[in-house]
Design an enzyme around this catalytic site. Sequence first.
Site, short mmCIF file in Angstrom:
data_model
loop_
_atom_site.label_atom_id
_atom_site.label_comp_id
_atom_site.label_asym_id
_atom_site.label_seq_id
_atom_site.Cartn_x
_atom_site.Cartn_y
_atom_site.Cartn_z
N GLU A 1 0.88 -1.17 0.00
CA GLU A 1 0.00 0.00 0.00
C GLU A 1 0.92 1.22 0.00
O GLU A 1 1.82 1.32 0.83
CB GLU A 1 -0.90 -0.02 1.24
CG GLU A 1 -1.74 1.23 1.42
CD GLU A 1 -2.66 1.53 0.23
OE1 GLU A 1 -3.53 0.70 -0.06
OE2 GLU A 1 -2.49 2.60 -0.40
N GLU B 1 -15.19 -5.24 -2.09
CA GLU B 1 -14.89 -4.66 -0.78
C GLU B 1 -15.90 -3.57 -0.38
O GLU B 1 -16.12 -3.35 0.81
CB GLU B 1 -13.48 -4.07 -0.77
CG GLU B 1 -13.28 -2.92 -1.74
CD GLU B 1 -11.82 -2.44 -1.80
OE1 GLU B 1 -10.92 -3.24 -1.52
OE2 GLU B 1 -11.60 -1.27 -2.15
C1 NOJ Z 1 -7.91 -0.55 -0.82
C2 NOJ Z 1 -7.80 -1.83 -1.55
O1 NOJ Z 1 -8.73 -1.90 -2.59
C3 NOJ Z 1 -7.99 -2.94 -0.55
O2 NOJ Z 1 -8.04 -4.18 -1.21
C4 NOJ Z 1 -6.88 -2.88 0.47
O3 NOJ Z 1 -7.10 -3.86 1.44
C5 NOJ Z 1 -6.84 -1.52 1.15
N1 NOJ Z 1 -6.85 -0.48 0.17
C6 NOJ Z 1 -5.62 -1.35 2.02
O4 NOJ Z 1 -4.48 -1.34 1.22
CA CA Z 2 -10.02 -0.16 -3.63
#
Ligand code: NOJ
Ligand code: CA
Length: 703
Positions: free
Chosen positions: A415, A508
């Site tokens: 990230e 998500e």
């Molecule tokens: C957004 C991403 O789409 C997700 O999959 C990830 O867990 C979070 N950011 C944290 O990096």
């Molecule tokens: Ca995302």
Amino acid sequence: MMKTCLFLLLLAGSGAAFAQPAAPLSARLANVELTFALGADGRPTYALTYRQKPVVRPSRLGIRLTDGAGFDGPMTLTGSETTDVDDTWQPVWGEVKSIRNRYRQLTVHLRQAAAPGRRLDVVFRVFADGLGFRYEFPKQPGLQFFTVAEELTEFALPGDHQAFWIPGDYDSNEYPYTRSKLSEVDNAALVRASVAIAVREAPDPQAVQTPLMLKSADGLYVSLHEAAQVDYPALQLHVDRASARLSARLVPDAVGTKAYLRAPSRTPWRTVLVSDRAADILASKLILNLNEPSKIADTGWIKPMKFVGVWWEMQIGKSTWSYAASADTLNGAGQLVASGRHGATTANAKRHIDFAARHGIGGVLVEGWNVGWEDWFGNWKENVFDFVTPYPDFDVAEVQQYAKSKGVQMIMHHETSGAATNYEQRLDTAYRFMNRYGYPAVKTGYVGRIIPRGEHHDGQWMSNHYVRVAETAARHRVLVDMHEPVRPTGLSRTYPNWLASEAARGNEFNAFSEGNPPAHETILPFTRLLGGPMDYTPGIFGLRGFLAGNPARRVHTTLAKQLALYVTLYSPLQMAADLLENYEQHLDAFQFIQDVPVDWDDTRILEAEPGEYVTIARRQKGAASWFVGAITNENRRTATVDLGFLPQGRRYVATLYADAPDADWNTNPEAYRISRQTVRAGRKLRVALASGGGAALSLVPAE
Ligand code: NOJ
Ligand code: CA
């Protein structure tokens, strides 16, 4: 390859404003016909028809430069050529084994009618299923380094089509789709309400993202997008609601400029897909065909895969990415104090490795393994992560050895929190770390405002960043899955290690927002997926009751539909996203996830209508087995699976994972039925799909 040169009409008088407009030029392939003309005002235009029906009415072409001497005034035509190309190529991975690339190319050479007489070429490629065109800036005196103020390309549509759109946001594609007439496009309320999206900047309420899916009143399906978006910002479209005229809006940089170029150079391809059958839009390979062949010579190390992960448990608040409750929770020695809720522990990683090994899943993703998560988000901070330092409860070497002993591969997580500068400085070190510990693939992420500050996720600088990441990764033999990048434009052909991107509203959002409506997954193949594979993270079995304190929060599909998504949403990288304990409770249904491939030799779009339903059959790479996914929106319906794709005379064992008769995404999403029968080519299976439902089918040769 046949080549004809038609040196046409040199317009009289060099410095003259413009004399008479040149006769139109046209290029046609099958039912698609392009016409290029200089308008009465000397400005270049193009138009497109399909079976003689207008698809794009005469529409403006041009580029405005910041120096005021751009390609927005009258032009003269100095020549043109047509070329025919018909060849085939084999993708490293994908939906089909081999792709035919057949088009007729028309290149027009233009010169500014007035001084300084700069030259511009427009290259059109007409395919049987649409058009691609781009601007090329030849090397010439007086045009070396230059900056683009705006692109003037228009798509004048012949009617007030129905559109499937998301806001023209400079930083996000993570919106739900709106289905409306073009005359009703207004993104302001949606942008304002979308608080679950970290960064939103959509200054023009009438701007939409591409791919933009359109349907005309007389049944034409049209998609507008771009291909090979390299060294240029993303194309967005401003909708003139009164006239259905769409005009290019390029995502600006930190100082408002659109693009910095140097001749010779060229823009990405602007694309128009068209057919009277929705299925043809999904089957189109036009965008891939417009991308450059692979820049990676030896691709043997590039392997599609499925994975499970320490992930959904964080999305639903069962554990955290961070190790400590906050960055200030320190002991006397100044070290972080464990909160006891950290997800990425060595033990939890091993539990996932065990599950993956038991069920033949190739990879395990662990998020939150590295220091920085205590204050990773929201501070526009540059050095959040170093991508190589694990938290004290995650032993990288031990996890790696354990994974190796079980034949499972670890997937890295980077990230960036939007700090692309920080990531670029650390890329080589981060990928060497991955090589050392045997991680073949990385999931990256860009949650937050971008650094360089003021840049946007979809501008030229970041578009170049994503390509630099893919190139650097390739040098280290690393596979990439990018979250929150610009939406794809077929670049996975050129960088086949760039397996997937998110760049849309993934599963998500069902965890941390009001979610994705049941129609969402029936729109994605017609929009976002036309540019390339999506890491949607399907496979949620615990469809409700997962968020403590919010019983209303749910995934807006049935369980059977989650299975179908492995076929209908193509990706060479597919997550089985749910908690392992939810899979343990439904191992009979999990069998489909175990069996379904991520690489295919053949694909047939059996039925499709944007926003309504999608049924797709695919043949496993190097094998005779077929897999089918059928999904619907909120409406119950019956999917027809015509088994005509099976080889004649061969018997197949068909295992059907279907919604139970009383299934419903809202009231009874977990109700599924598994049945088995022997079938042959020629049979038509009729499968009932629940509201928000779907069905998955595996077909394995009986002998
Ligand atoms: C957004 C991403 O789409 C997700 O999959 C990830 O867990 C979070 N950011 C944290 O990096
Ligand atoms: Ca995302």
